[in-house]
Structure formats: structure tokens, C-alpha cells
Design an enzyme around this catalytic site. Structure first.
Site, PDB file in Angstrom:
ATOM      1  N   GLY A  12       0.808  -1.302   0.027  1.00  9.06           N
ATOM      2  CA  GLY A  12       0.222   0.006  -0.029  1.00  9.06           C
ATOM      3  C   GLY A  12       0.970   1.261  -0.182  1.00  9.06           C
ATOM      4  O   GLY A  12       2.001   1.385  -0.119  1.00  9.06           O
ATOM      5  N   ASP A  13       0.147   2.323  -0.156  1.00  9.39           N
ATOM      6  CA  ASP A  13       0.970   3.691  -0.252  1.00  9.39           C
ATOM      7  C   ASP A  13       1.982   3.684  -1.445  1.00  9.39           C
ATOM      8  O   ASP A  13       2.832   4.441  -1.141  1.00  9.39           O
ATOM      9  CB  ASP A  13       1.462   3.966   1.140  1.00  9.39           C
ATOM     10  CG  ASP A  13       0.493   3.784   2.381  1.00  9.39           C
ATOM     11  OD1 ASP A  13      -0.423   4.181   2.194  1.00  9.39           O
ATOM     12  OD2 ASP A  13       0.917   3.041   3.179  1.00  9.39           O
ATOM     13  N   GLY A  15       1.558   5.295  -3.875  1.00 13.31           N
ATOM     14  CA  GLY A  15       1.177   6.463  -4.668  1.00 13.31           C
ATOM     15  C   GLY A  15       0.376   6.379  -5.739  1.00 13.31           C
ATOM     16  O   GLY A  15       0.244   6.610  -6.899  1.00 13.31           O
ATOM     17  N   LYS A  16      -0.585   5.353  -5.351  1.00 15.50           N
ATOM     18  CA  LYS A  16      -1.453   5.093  -6.418  1.00 15.50           C
ATOM     19  C   LYS A  16      -2.539   6.113  -6.618  1.00 15.50           C
ATOM     20  O   LYS A  16      -2.856   6.249  -7.844  1.00 15.50           O
ATOM     21  CB  LYS A  16      -2.707   3.711  -5.763  1.00 15.50           C
ATOM     22  CG  LYS A  16      -2.085   2.546  -5.658  1.00 15.50           C
ATOM     23  CD  LYS A  16      -2.952   1.454  -5.155  1.00 15.50           C
ATOM     24  CE  LYS A  16      -3.401   1.695  -3.799  1.00 15.50           C
ATOM     25  NZ  LYS A  16      -2.747   1.430  -2.923  1.00 15.50           N
ATOM     26  N   GLY A  17      -2.774   6.904  -5.754  1.00 19.13           N
ATOM     27  CA  GLY A  17      -3.697   8.298  -5.979  1.00 19.13           C
ATOM     28  C   GLY A  17      -3.231   8.962  -7.082  1.00 19.13           C
ATOM     29  O   GLY A  17      -3.923   9.225  -7.739  1.00 19.13           O
ATOM     30  N   GLY A  40      -6.220   5.779   1.878  1.00 24.74           N
ATOM     31  CA  GLY A  40      -6.143   6.979   1.774  1.00 24.74           C
ATOM     32  C   GLY A  40      -5.534   7.501   0.674  1.00 24.74           C
ATOM     33  O   GLY A  40      -4.480   7.003   0.151  1.00 24.74           O
ATOM     34  N   HIS A  41      -6.187   8.653  -0.258  1.00 23.57           N
ATOM     35  CA  HIS A  41      -5.756   8.883  -1.528  1.00 23.57           C
ATOM     36  C   HIS A  41      -5.342  10.373  -1.277  1.00 23.57           C
ATOM     37  O   HIS A  41      -6.553  11.121  -0.964  1.00 23.57           O
ATOM     38  CB  HIS A  41      -6.586   8.693  -2.503  1.00 23.57           C
ATOM     39  CG  HIS A  41      -6.697   7.207  -3.086  1.00 23.57           C
ATOM     40  ND1 HIS A  41      -7.718   6.665  -3.968  1.00 23.57           N
ATOM     41  CD2 HIS A  41      -5.926   6.011  -2.898  1.00 23.57           C
ATOM     42  CE1 HIS A  41      -7.373   5.322  -4.173  1.00 23.57           C
ATOM     43  NE2 HIS A  41      -6.277   5.012  -3.424  1.00 23.57           N
ATOM     44  N   GLN A 223      -5.691  -0.277  -0.821  1.00 22.69           N
ATOM     45  CA  GLN A 223      -4.646  -1.185  -0.258  1.00 22.69           C
ATOM     46  C   GLN A 223      -3.685  -1.799  -1.240  1.00 22.69           C
ATOM     47  O   GLN A 223      -3.635  -1.131  -2.243  1.00 22.69           O
ATOM     48  CB  GLN A 223      -5.500  -2.364   0.720  1.00 22.69           C
ATOM     49  CG  GLN A 223      -5.999  -1.767   1.882  1.00 22.69           C
ATOM     50  CD  GLN A 223      -7.407  -1.213   1.587  1.00 22.69           C
ATOM     51  OE1 GLN A 223      -8.016  -1.737   1.017  1.00 22.69           O
ATOM     52  NE2 GLN A 223      -7.945   0.079   2.076  1.00 22.69           N
ATOM     53  N   THR A 298      -1.608   8.475   5.188  1.00 24.75           N
ATOM     54  CA  THR A 298      -2.473   9.426   5.151  1.00 24.75           C
ATOM     55  C   THR A 298      -3.733   9.347   5.962  1.00 24.75           C
ATOM     56  O   THR A 298      -4.507  10.427   6.267  1.00 24.75           O
ATOM     57  CB  THR A 298      -3.049   9.153   3.615  1.00 24.75           C
ATOM     58  OG1 THR A 298      -1.946   9.167   2.764  1.00 24.75           O
ATOM     59  CG2 THR A 298      -3.742  10.321   3.071  1.00 24.75           C
ATOM     60  N   THR A 299      -3.920   8.106   6.427  1.00 27.25           N
ATOM     61  CA  THR A 299      -5.267   7.620   7.334  1.00 27.25           C
ATOM     62  C   THR A 299      -4.924   7.770   8.596  1.00 27.25           C
ATOM     63  O   THR A 299      -5.664   8.301   9.344  1.00 27.25           O
ATOM     64  CB  THR A 299      -5.642   6.219   6.907  1.00 27.25           C
ATOM     65  OG1 THR A 299      -5.988   6.298   5.387  1.00 27.25           O
ATOM     66  CG2 THR A 299      -6.871   5.942   7.745  1.00 27.25           C
ATOM     67  N   THR A 300      -3.664   7.349   9.052  1.00 26.93           N
ATOM     68  CA  THR A 300      -3.397   7.375  10.603  1.00 26.93           C
ATOM     69  C   THR A 300      -2.146   8.366  10.805  1.00 26.93           C
ATOM     70  O   THR A 300      -1.986   8.544  11.945  1.00 26.93           O
ATOM     71  CB  THR A 300      -3.138   5.763  11.045  1.00 26.93           C
ATOM     72  OG1 THR A 300      -2.097   5.514  10.299  1.00 26.93           O
ATOM     73  CG2 THR A 300      -4.256   4.937  10.849  1.00 26.93           C
ATOM     74  N   ARG A 302       0.772   7.451  10.984  1.00 24.42           N
ATOM     75  CA  ARG A 302       1.917   6.627  11.624  1.00 24.42           C
ATOM     76  C   ARG A 302       3.205   6.820  10.394  1.00 24.42           C
ATOM     77  O   ARG A 302       2.998   6.793   9.309  1.00 24.42           O
ATOM     78  CB  ARG A 302       1.372   5.181  11.670  1.00 24.42           C
ATOM     79  CG  ARG A 302       0.428   5.081  12.460  1.00 24.42           C
ATOM     80  CD  ARG A 302       0.005   3.383  12.639  1.00 24.42           C
ATOM     81  NE  ARG A 302      -0.905   3.143  11.496  1.00 24.42           N
ATOM     82  CZ  ARG A 302      -1.345   1.909  11.319  1.00 24.42           C
ATOM     83  NH1 ARG A 302      -1.076   0.788  11.965  1.00 24.42           N
ATOM     84  NH2 ARG A 302      -1.965   1.398  10.271  1.00 24.42           N
ATOM     85  N   LYS A 330       7.974   7.864  -7.152  1.00 22.50           N
ATOM     86  CA  LYS A 330       9.155   8.186  -6.021  1.00 22.50           C
ATOM     87  C   LYS A 330      10.534   7.999  -6.337  1.00 22.50           C
ATOM     88  O   LYS A 330      11.315   7.823  -5.637  1.00 22.50           O
ATOM     89  CB  LYS A 330       8.662   7.861  -5.025  1.00 22.50           C
ATOM     90  CG  LYS A 330       7.322   8.643  -4.344  1.00 22.50           C
ATOM     91  CD  LYS A 330       7.018   8.144  -3.009  1.00 22.50           C
ATOM     92  CE  LYS A 330       6.363   9.370  -2.323  1.00 22.50           C
ATOM     93  NZ  LYS A 330       6.233   9.181  -0.893  1.00 22.50           N
TER      94      LYS A 330
HETATM   95  P1  IMP Z   1      -7.346  -2.808   8.421  1.00 26.50           P
HETATM   96  O1  IMP Z   1      -7.466  -2.699   6.877  1.00 26.50           O
HETATM   97  O2  IMP Z   1      -7.557  -1.529   8.888  1.00 26.50           O
HETATM   98  O3  IMP Z   1      -7.879  -4.039   8.798  1.00 26.50           O
HETATM   99  O4  IMP Z   1      -5.761  -3.124   8.763  1.00 26.50           O
HETATM  100  C1  IMP Z   1      -4.935  -4.329   8.287  1.00 26.50           C
HETATM  101  C2  IMP Z   1      -3.747  -4.061   7.855  1.00 26.50           C
HETATM  102  O5  IMP Z   1      -3.902  -3.363   6.284  1.00 26.50           O
HETATM  103  C3  IMP Z   1      -2.648  -3.076   8.599  1.00 26.50           C
HETATM  104  O6  IMP Z   1      -1.541  -3.406   8.652  1.00 26.50           O
HETATM  105  C4  IMP Z   1      -3.026  -1.577   7.773  1.00 26.50           C
HETATM  106  O7  IMP Z   1      -1.851  -0.794   8.255  1.00 26.50           O
HETATM  107  C5  IMP Z   1      -3.024  -1.944   6.323  1.00 26.50           C
HETATM  108  N1  IMP Z   1      -3.656  -1.124   5.599  1.00 26.50           N
HETATM  109  C6  IMP Z   1      -5.038  -1.097   5.317  1.00 26.50           C
HETATM  110  N2  IMP Z   1      -5.212   0.086   4.501  1.00 26.50           N
HETATM  111  C7  IMP Z   1      -4.282   0.473   4.062  1.00 26.50           C
HETATM  112  C8  IMP Z   1      -4.043   1.198   2.881  1.00 26.50           C
HETATM  113  O8  IMP Z   1      -4.773   1.909   2.465  1.00 26.50           O
HETATM  114  N3  IMP Z   1      -2.552   1.553   2.849  1.00 26.50           N
HETATM  115  C9  IMP Z   1      -1.583   1.011   3.579  1.00 26.50           C
HETATM  116  N4  IMP Z   1      -1.852   0.081   4.288  1.00 26.50           N
HETATM  117  C10 IMP Z   1      -3.219  -0.331   4.752  1.00 26.50           C
END
Ligand code: IMP
Length: 424
Positions: A12-13, A15-17, A40-41, A223, A298-300, A302, A330
């Protein structure tokens, strides 16, 4: 037949957006088919930054139809918040549609996501705590609430009462948590139902007809491959199918509709949440990549874990998604970080070298990356418009990635702006 899918090839992340946004600008229809507001895009358009979690990024184009398929789990509170944000900035939602079959994320799903993560202690998954897993659990247990229910207040109240009571029992008696106020939830969510009612329509039919009319359709993945419930690093995965095949069941279309499957990767690797990461760099180089690349969720929010490009992973993605093209994002982040490494294979403890991504974590734990070294580059590549303008070492790096992954690299991202893309 001109439907394309954009999928993430790593964790994930990638840069699909940005890639999605470039393709969406040429599409008549944009579809989201799985996941929820865990995605998160970030889209930069007209000098403005939009952070979208549920509504497809095509919404920024006036004439693009934006669809949310049956496979999505939708948090109506967040969804309405996103609607308000977009309308407040003058973006029309007239072209938005939601499949009545899409499942609704309820407050007890969010509560249970947090409680089960806490219960797992050190073995937690590191979820986004958006209730995604528990919402999909209800879907598969056949007790979920769907968009159709939400917009029919009597059906909704009845289903919310019966499932809510059961969930409260689990929250209080299994986890010792605080119960959700079901009647308050019914009142609040009925209002959300009223807001979204006019957008609910059969997305499977809309996409089918659009294809018959020769429209250009893009399915935007959320994802990524290694977060797929079956082909990812289980159990450190999400609860849906981010793979290209997930688009078909998540929308209600047949695979023959798809012409192009574009996999997006970063020129290095990142991951948020827990789980194995063979090429992880827990050192200064890793920090440099994180800071240069702005690698924070983008979402959390972290900080993302960072590491070298892992060709074993991307090869796995090429296979399980049937990729026709790769986009490498990137590349500019790697400028000035010194010599580069690509992981070409894994070496097991007994010395055997494997080229295919192991199917289970226990086998992955037994693997060490085998690296190939590459000369780095220090030039600012952010203004390059053609492949030939890139420094020679950079070109060699991309060509080797292409060879190792077994897939044409058709796009290279060299900066955050939509125009910073080298098409090959
Ligand atoms: P959940 O989808 O919230 O249940 O999280 C499960 C796992 O998928 C965790 O490791 C999250 O950090 C990861 N995850 C969920 N959605 C994304 C995303 O859009 N980008 C990156 N990681 C994601």
C-alpha cells in the site's frame, strides 16, 4: 472494452492516488470495488490538496461518473464528512453512485476493531482501527447491514437493533468494553441514510451498460497485493481482496471487460502496521528515505517502515494480478541517498535460493534477501520529462527492475505533482 485496473503491488501507499488521478482524467467512469475508509488517497488538483478515503478521486472531474461497488465497506459518518468537505469546496456530487449491496461499517465494528487489537497485545495486526475487519466479518457471517438497509429507516432500525444487541454482548461480556448506545446510533445513522439515499443505485448494471456504450472505465484499487486476505502476508493483511480479480466480484462484472492491469510500486518499499518486511532498513538510510519521501500514513499519520525495492514481492504481484504494466513511483526520493540495492531473491537458512514469494509467514521468516548493488545518483531528476533525460545509473536501475519483475515499466513518477510522470 477499455477498462483498466490500478492496483498496489507492495503493502500500500505506492502513490496509487497520483496514477489513478492521471488515468481518471481520461476516464468516463471510476469505480472503487473493495476496502473502506482504511484507504487514503491524496490528490493534488488545481493547486489544492484533497484527502479522500472513500469517494473515488474521479469526483474532482465534472463529467466523471464515480461508483462505489458492492465489495466496499462504507462508514457513512466518514462518507458524509467527505461529501461535506467536497461540496464545501465546490465539488459536485451529482455523478456519485453507491451500490445498495455495499456493507455499512457501524460504530460497533470500530469498537470491536480496537478491542480485538488490544486483546491480541503484542501480536496485534496494526489495523487502521476503522472497523474494516469486523464489518467484513459480519458480511461473511451474513448479518451485515447494507446501503439498501441504511436508506430504509424501518429495515435499518430493526437490523441495527438485532445485530447491535449481539455486538454489545461481545463488546461487554467478551472484551469487558463499554456498550454502544444502539438507539442513539439508529437516530444518527438514519440521518446519514437520508443524505446518501439519492446516490444508491445498482453499480453492476451501470458499469455493464457503460462498457457496452464504449465508455472508458477505471477501477481504482485500494490497499495492495501484500495486504490481500489470501495472497498477502496473512494475518498481517486487510480483510478484502485488493488484487485485480477482486474488482470483478467487488463490482459485479466479468473479467473479460478488463483490458489493462496497471500495478503501482515505489522505487523502494514501505509498509505500515506490523508483519514481516524482508528488505526493511532500520538504520539511517531507512530514516533518510522516510523523511525524503514523506513516508507517514494518510489515514493514521503513522511513520511508515522503509526498505529496499523487493523484486520478489513485485514479481509475486505481477503474477497474482496478471499485470500488463508497472508504474514506478517516487524515483526522485532515491536521489542522494548513496548506492542502491535491489532484492532479487531470498536465501533460506539451508542455503537454498528462492525466487517466488513464500505462501506463508513461517516460510518467509526463514528468508534473507539476496541483494544486487547499484550505483546511486545525486542529480535532481524532478524536472526530467523523458526516460533518456534520467542519469544513466537511474536508467540502469529502472531497466533492471523491469527485467527482474518481468513486466514493462510504463510510467515513472519523479515528483508529487500530477505532471511529474515519465511515460514510456
Ligand atoms: P485494516 O485494513 O484497517 O484492517 O488493517 C489491516 C492492515 O492493512 C494494517 O497493517 C494496515 O496498516 C493495512 N492497511 C489497510 N489499509 C491500508 C492502506 O490503504 N494503505 C496501507 N496499508 C493499509
Amino acid at each position: 472494452m477499455s477498462a483498466s485496473i490500478v492496483v498496489g503491488t507492495q503493502w500500500g501507499d505506492e502513490g496509487k492516488g497520483k496514477i489513478i488521478d492521471i488515468i481518471a482524467s481520461r476516464a468516463d467512469v471510476v469505480v472503487r470495488s473493495q476496502g473502506g475508509n482504511n484507504a487514503g488517497h491524496t490528490v493534488v488538483s488545481g493547486g489544492q490538496t484533497y484527502k479522500l478515503h472513500l469517494i473515488p478521486s474521479g469526483i474532482l472531474y465534472k463529467n466523471t461518473l464515480c461508483l462505489i461497488g458492492a465489495g466496499v465497506v462504507m462508514d457513512p459518518k466518514d462518507f458524509v464528512g467527505e461529501m461535506d468537505m467536497l461540496e464545501g469546496r465546490g465539488v459536485s456530487l451529482d455523478n456519485l453512485r453507491i451500490d445498495p449491496r455495499a456493507h455499512i461499517t457501524m460504530p460497533w465494528h470500530i469498537e470491536l476493531d480496537g478491542l480485538s487489537e488490544k486483546f491480541r497485545g503484542n501480536a496485534d495486526i496494526g489495523t487502521t482501527k476503522r472497523g474494516i475487519g469486523p464489518a467484513y466479518m459480519d458480511k461473511y457471517e451474513r448479518c451485515g447491514i447494507r446501503a439498501y438497509d441504511l436508506i430504509h429507516p424501518e429495515i435499518f432500525a430493526e437490523k441495527a437493533r438485532s445485530t447491535g444487541m449481539l455486538k454489545n454482548k461481545i463488546i461487554t461480556e467478551v472484551y469487558g468494553g463499554k456498550p454502544v448506545d444502539i438507539e442513539a446510533v439508529i437516530r444518527e445513522y438514519t440521518e446519514y441514510g437520508k443524505r446518501i439515499a439519492k446516490y444508491v443505485d445498482d453499480v453492476s448494471v451501470i458499469v455493464y451498460n457503460a462498457d457496452k456504450e464504449g465508455k472508458t472505465i477505471m477501477f481504482e484499487g485500494a490497499q495492495a497485493t501484500l495486504l490481500d486476505i489470501d495472497f498477502g502476508t496473512y494475518p498481517y493483511v486487510t480483510s478484502s481482496h485488493p488484487l485485480s480479480a477482486g474488482v470483478c466480484v467487488g463490482t459485479g462484472i466479468g473479467p473479460m471487460m478488463i483490458r489493462d492491469i496497471i500495478g503501482v510500486a515505489k522505487a523502494y518499499t514501505t509498509r505500515v502496521g506490523k508483519g514481516p518486511f524482508p528488505t526493511e532498513l532500520e538504520n539511517e538510510t531507512g530514516d533518510m528515505i522516510r523523511n525524503k519521501g514523506g513516508e507517514f500514513g494518510t489515514t493514521t499519520g503513522r511513520p511508515r517502515r522503509t526498505g529496499w525495492f523487493d523484486a520478489v514481492i513485485v514479481r509475486h504481484s505481477v503474477r497474482v494480478n496478471g499485470l500488463s504494466k508497472l508504474a514506478i513511483n517516487k524515483l526522485d526520493t532515491l536521489s542522494g541517498i548513496g548506492d542502491l540495492k535491489i532484492c532479487t531473491a531470498y536465501e533460506k537458512k539451508d542455503g537454498t535460493v528462492i525466487k517466488d514469494f513464500p505462501p506463508v509467514l513461517e516460510e518467509l521468516a526463514d528468508c534473507k534477501p539476496v541483494y544486487e548493488m547499484f550505483e546511486g545518483f545525486n542529480e535532481d531528476i524532478s524536472r526530467c520529462k523523458a526516460f533518456e533525460e534520467l542519469p544513466k545509473s537511474c536508467q540502469r536501475y529502472i531497466e533492471r527492475l523491469e527485467e527482474l519483475c518481468g513486466c514493462k515499466i510504463a510510467m515513472i513518477g519523479n515528483g508529487p505533482d500530477r505532471t511529474q510522470i515519465i511515460e514510456r
